[in-house]
Scaffold this motif. Sequence first.
Motif, mmCIF file in Angstrom:
data_model
loop_
_atom_site.group_PDB
_atom_site.id
_atom_site.type_symbol
_atom_site.label_atom_id
_atom_site.label_comp_id
_atom_site.label_asym_id
_atom_site.label_seq_id
_atom_site.Cartn_x
_atom_site.Cartn_y
_atom_site.Cartn_z
ATOM 1 N N GLN A 117 0.825 -1.210 0.000
ATOM 2 C CA GLN A 117 0.000 0.000 0.000
ATOM 3 C C GLN A 117 0.862 1.263 0.000
ATOM 4 O O GLN A 117 0.597 2.201 -0.743
ATOM 5 C CB GLN A 117 -0.963 -0.009 1.178
ATOM 6 N N GLN A 118 1.927 1.235 0.839
ATOM 7 C CA GLN A 118 2.829 2.402 0.906
ATOM 8 C C GLN A 118 3.464 2.698 -0.454
ATOM 9 O O GLN A 118 3.696 3.846 -0.808
ATOM 10 C CB GLN A 118 3.958 2.145 1.912
ATOM 11 N N SER A 119 3.732 1.628 -1.207
ATOM 12 C CA SER A 119 4.381 1.822 -2.519
ATOM 13 C C SER A 119 3.357 2.241 -3.576
ATOM 14 O O SER A 119 3.722 2.482 -4.724
ATOM 15 C CB SER A 119 5.056 0.528 -2.971
ATOM 16 N N GLY A 120 2.093 2.303 -3.172
ATOM 17 C CA GLY A 120 1.046 2.596 -4.156
ATOM 18 C C GLY A 120 0.963 1.469 -5.178
ATOM 19 O O GLY A 120 0.608 1.695 -6.327
ATOM 20 N N PHE A 121 1.328 0.251 -4.752
ATOM 21 C CA PHE A 121 1.336 -0.941 -5.604
ATOM 22 C C PHE A 121 2.266 -0.736 -6.815
ATOM 23 O O PHE A 121 2.051 -1.302 -7.877
ATOM 24 C CB PHE A 121 -0.088 -1.331 -6.041
#
Length: 147
Positions: A117-121
């Motif tokens: 989620q943090q990587s924005g997928f």
Amino acid sequence: MNKLLYRLVYISRNEIAGDDETVRREIEQILATSRVKNPVAHISGALMFNAGCFAQVLEGSHDEIVNSFERIQCDPRHSHVVVLTFETMAERRFSNWSMAYLGTDSKASAKFGDIMQQSGFNAALLKGDRIFDLLNEHLLEAESTVF
Ligand SMILES: Cc1cc2nc3c(=O)[nH]c(=O)nc-3n(C[C@H](O)[C@H](O)[C@H](O)COP(=O)(O)O)c2cc1C
């Protein structure tokens, strides 16, 4: 012949449709197949699932990994397969597992969900080492996982 040991780490997006129970059954099927085929190819590893994504580590010889991975990446049960790491290693880390599994209820996969989620997928922002370390840290948890 190349006798070196290799490690491949990839992530992918789940394409198994249906409710949680359907997904669970399908993953069980994937694990059952993996646990038959991987020992024949002398492949060990771990699979993690959360936030609609898979992460898998495969360990073995170059050719066996390439053979298996060619099959795995064509599997319609996932898509957007991105290799994060494919490199030589000194020794196996998952030698006890033809395919360990960390599902949505495990600590490791909860962290994996957060990382995704943090990587924005965005796979470009993910590091194979981080995924590997996460699985590595939770080896004992994997050992006690039922399926
Ligand atoms: C996320 C994911 C991980 C998989 N991991 C493995 C694996 O480690 N080993 C394996 O043999 N098959 C694995 N499979 C299943 C293969 O894609 C394939 O369905 C299976 O090996 C049977 O191939 P065959 O029908 O050509 O014999 C995986 C599939 C998915 C979707």
